[in-house]
Design a protein around this motif. Structure first.
Motif, PDB file in Angstrom:
ATOM      1  N   MET A   1       0.843  -1.144   0.000  1.00 50.03           N
ATOM      2  CA  MET A   1       0.000   0.000   0.000  1.00 50.03           C
ATOM      3  C   MET A   1       0.903   1.225   0.000  1.00 50.03           C
ATOM      4  N   SER A   2       0.659   2.012  -0.931  1.00 46.77           N
ATOM      5  CA  SER A   2       1.475   3.210  -1.013  1.00 46.77           C
ATOM      6  C   SER A   2       0.842   4.294  -0.143  1.00 46.77           C
ATOM      7  N   ARG A   3       1.703   4.921   0.529  1.00 49.60           N
ATOM      8  CA  ARG A   3       1.234   5.919   1.466  1.00 49.60           C
ATOM      9  C   ARG A   3       1.399   7.320   0.860  1.00 49.60           C
ATOM     10  N   ASN A   4       0.403   8.130   0.968  1.00 48.18           N
ATOM     11  CA  ASN A   4       0.433   9.505   0.461  1.00 48.18           C
ATOM     12  C   ASN A   4       1.152  10.373   1.498  1.00 48.18           C
ATOM     13  N   HIS A   5       2.138  11.051   1.040  1.00 50.35           N
ATOM     14  CA  HIS A   5       2.914  11.873   1.987  1.00 50.35           C
ATOM     15  C   HIS A   5       2.140  13.085   2.467  1.00 50.35           C
ATOM     16  N   ASP A   6       1.108  13.524   1.742  1.00 50.61           N
ATOM     17  CA  ASP A   6       0.328  14.687   2.165  1.00 50.61           C
ATOM     18  C   ASP A   6      -0.677  14.328   3.242  1.00 50.61           C
ATOM     19  N   ALA A   7      -1.077  13.085   3.312  1.00 49.90           N
ATOM     20  CA  ALA A   7      -2.139  12.661   4.221  1.00 49.90           C
ATOM     21  C   ALA A   7      -1.819  12.944   5.670  1.00 49.90           C
ATOM     22  N   PRO A   8      -0.597  12.600   6.172  1.00 53.59           N
ATOM     23  CA  PRO A   8      -0.371  12.875   7.580  1.00 53.59           C
ATOM     24  C   PRO A   8      -0.465  14.370   7.896  1.00 53.59           C
ATOM     25  N   ASP A   9      -0.007  15.214   6.979  1.00 55.95           N
ATOM     26  CA  ASP A   9      -0.126  16.652   7.219  1.00 55.95           C
ATOM     27  C   ASP A   9      -1.579  17.065   7.278  1.00 55.95           C
ATOM     28  N   ASP A  10      -2.403  16.523   6.377  1.00 56.34           N
ATOM     29  CA  ASP A  10      -3.828  16.849   6.394  1.00 56.34           C
ATOM     30  C   ASP A  10      -4.460  16.366   7.679  1.00 56.34           C
ATOM     31  N   ASP A  11      -4.067  15.153   8.126  1.00 58.54           N
ATOM     32  CA  ASP A  11      -4.615  14.631   9.369  1.00 58.54           C
ATOM     33  C   ASP A  11      -4.215  15.524  10.541  1.00 58.54           C
ATOM     34  N   ASP A  12      -2.963  15.955  10.560  1.00 59.88           N
ATOM     35  CA  ASP A  12      -2.501  16.815  11.659  1.00 59.88           C
ATOM     36  C   ASP A  12      -3.276  18.131  11.675  1.00 59.88           C
ATOM     37  N   ALA A  13      -3.490  18.702  10.490  1.00 58.18           N
ATOM     38  CA  ALA A  13      -4.235  19.965  10.404  1.00 58.18           C
ATOM     39  C   ALA A  13      -5.662  19.767  10.855  1.00 58.18           C
ATOM     40  N   ALA A  14      -6.279  18.626  10.460  1.00 55.97           N
ATOM     41  CA  ALA A  14      -7.654  18.351  10.854  1.00 55.97           C
ATOM     42  C   ALA A  14      -7.727  18.130  12.355  1.00 55.97           C
ATOM     43  N   LEU A  15      -6.788  17.408  12.903  1.00 47.15           N
ATOM     44  CA  LEU A  15      -6.771  17.173  14.342  1.00 47.15           C
ATOM     45  C   LEU A  15      -6.605  18.509  15.093  1.00 47.15           C
ATOM     46  N   PHE A  16      -5.737  19.349  14.589  1.00 43.98           N
ATOM     47  CA  PHE A  16      -5.512  20.662  15.220  1.00 43.98           C
ATOM     48  C   PHE A  16      -6.797  21.481  15.230  1.00 43.98           C
ATOM     49  N   ARG A  17      -7.484  21.543  14.066  1.00 46.40           N
ATOM     50  CA  ARG A  17      -8.733  22.313  13.973  1.00 46.40           C
ATOM     51  C   ARG A  17      -9.786  21.756  14.908  1.00 46.40           C
ATOM     52  N   ALA A  18      -9.857  20.433  15.006  1.00 47.35           N
ATOM     53  CA  ALA A  18     -10.836  19.804  15.879  1.00 47.35           C
ATOM     54  C   ALA A  18     -10.511  20.130  17.336  1.00 47.35           C
ATOM     55  N   ALA A  19      -9.240  20.143  17.686  1.00 47.85           N
ATOM     56  CA  ALA A  19      -8.858  20.411  19.058  1.00 47.85           C
ATOM     57  C   ALA A  19      -9.122  21.864  19.452  1.00 47.85           C
ATOM     58  N   ILE A  20      -8.948  22.769  18.543  1.00 49.90           N
ATOM     59  CA  ILE A  20      -9.143  24.192  18.853  1.00 49.90           C
ATOM     60  C   ILE A  20     -10.617  24.522  18.924  1.00 49.90           C
ATOM     61  N   GLY A  21     -11.372  24.016  18.029  1.00 50.46           N
ATOM     62  CA  GLY A  21     -12.772  24.362  17.972  1.00 50.46           C
ATOM     63  C   GLY A  21     -12.992  25.559  17.074  1.00 50.46           C
ATOM     64  N   ALA A  22     -14.105  26.229  17.300  1.00 50.66           N
ATOM     65  CA  ALA A  22     -14.465  27.379  16.454  1.00 50.66           C
ATOM     66  C   ALA A  22     -13.468  28.521  16.697  1.00 50.66           C
ATOM     67  N   VAL A  23     -13.151  29.207  15.656  1.00 46.86           N
ATOM     68  CA  VAL A  23     -12.196  30.310  15.706  1.00 46.86           C
ATOM     69  C   VAL A  23     -12.948  31.627  15.528  1.00 46.86           C
ATOM     70  N   ARG A  24     -12.637  32.579  16.344  1.00 48.78           N
ATOM     71  CA  ARG A  24     -13.215  33.911  16.147  1.00 48.78           C
ATOM     72  C   ARG A  24     -12.074  34.882  15.831  1.00 48.78           C
ATOM     73  N   GLU A  25     -12.395  35.845  15.001  1.00 49.62           N
ATOM     74  CA  GLU A  25     -11.382  36.802  14.575  1.00 49.62           C
ATOM     75  C   GLU A  25     -11.166  37.829  15.674  1.00 49.62           C
ATOM     76  N   LEU A  26      -9.902  38.122  15.966  1.00 51.96           N
ATOM     77  CA  LEU A  26      -9.578  39.126  16.968  1.00 51.96           C
ATOM     78  C   LEU A  26      -9.837  40.516  16.408  1.00 51.96           C
ATOM     79  N   PRO A  27     -10.197  41.448  17.301  1.00 56.29           N
ATOM     80  CA  PRO A  27     -10.352  42.828  16.802  1.00 56.29           C
ATOM     81  C   PRO A  27      -8.994  43.334  16.314  1.00 56.29           C
ATOM     82  N   SER A  28      -9.063  44.198  15.334  1.00 53.54           N
ATOM     83  CA  SER A  28      -7.803  44.698  14.779  1.00 53.54           C
ATOM     84  C   SER A  28      -7.113  45.586  15.803  1.00 53.54           C
ATOM     85  N   ALA A  29      -5.808  45.492  15.849  1.00 54.33           N
ATOM     86  CA  ALA A  29      -5.013  46.289  16.785  1.00 54.33           C
ATOM     87  C   ALA A  29      -4.904  47.714  16.256  1.00 54.33           C
ATOM     88  N   PRO A  30      -4.840  48.672  17.183  1.00 53.26           N
ATOM     89  CA  PRO A  30      -4.681  50.051  16.695  1.00 53.26           C
ATOM     90  C   PRO A  30      -3.334  50.180  15.982  1.00 53.26           C
TER      91      PRO A  30
END
Length: 181
Positions: A1-30
Motif C-alpha cells: 500500500m502506497s502511502r500519500n505523503h500529504d495525508a499525515p499533514d492533512d490529518d494533523d491539520a484536521a486534528l488541530f482544527r478539531a482540538a481548537i474548535g471554532a475560531v473567532r477573529e480578533l479585533p484589529s489592533a490600533p
C-alpha cells in the motif's frame, strides 16, 4: 500500500482544527503611533525676509549716511508735524535697544526681535542706539546705515528720527511704531 505523503499533514491539520474548535477573529489592533509631523515651514515669512534682504542689498548701492548725519523718515500717511515732534524728543521712548559692539548679523537679528517684541507689547515709541560708527568702516558707519535701511523696509515703522542731543543725538534714533491690530 502506497502511502500519500500529504495525508499525515492533512490529518494533523484536521486534528488541530478539531482540538481548537471554532475560531473567532480578533479585533484589529490600533495602528502603531506615527512619528510627529514636522512643524509647518514659514515659507511666506522666509520669502518676505529674503525679499527684504534683496531690497536691502539694492539700497546699499545708494548714498550712505555718515556719523554726524541725521536719520529721518516718515510714511506718506504720517503728518510732517509728527516727524518734527519726534525729532524734538516729544515722544517718550518706552523701550531701548543698544547695538554697540554688535556685528551686522547680530544687529539685524537683535533689531528684528526687539521691534517684534515691542509691537507685541503695544509699545508706541522706542529708541535704538546704533552709535556714530567711530570704530566702523572708513566709508560710513555700518550699523547706523543698517538700522536706517531696515527701519525703512518695515511696515510696522511709521516714522523715525535721530534723537535729540540729550538722548543720543545722531548716534541714536527714535522710532514710532504702528499700533498692533
Amino acid at each position: 500500500m502506497s502511502r500519500n505523503h500529504d495525508a499525515p499533514d492533512d490529518d494533523d491539520a484536521a486534528l488541530f482544527r478539531a482540538a481548537i474548535g471554532a475560531v473567532r477573529e480578533l479585533p484589529s489592533a490600533p495602528p502603531p503611533p506615527q512619528a510627529p509631523r514636522p512643524r509647518p515651514a514659514t515659507r511666506m515669512a522666509e520669502r518676505d525676509d529674503e525679499e527684504a534682504r534683496s531690497e536691502f542689498r539694492q539700497l546699499l548701492d545708494g548714498p550712505l549716511l555718515q556719523g554726524g548725519d541725521a536719520m529721518q523718515y516718515r510714511r506718506d500717511d504720517v503728518p510732517a508735524r509728527v516727524l518734527r515732534r519726534l525729532g524734538r524728543g516729544e515722544y517718550a521712548a518706552q523701550e531701548e535697544l543698544d547695538l554697540h559692539h554688535a556685528d551686522t548679523a547680530q544687529a539685524t537679528a537683535l533689531l528684528r526681535l526687539f521691534l517684534r517684541d515691542a509691537i507685541d507689547a503695544g509699545v508706541g515709541c522706542v529708541r535704538i542706539v546704533h552709535g556714530k560708527g567711530m570704530n566702523s568702516s572708513p566709508d560710513a558707519p555700518v550699523i547706523k546705515n543698517l538700522v536706517d535701511r531696515l527701519l525703512r523696509q518695515r511696515g510696522d515703522v511709521l516714522a523715525f528720527h535721530s534723537a535729540p542731543g540729550a538722548q543720543g543725538g545722531t548716534g541714536a534714533v527714535l522710532v514710532l511704531l504702528r499700533p498692533r491690530r
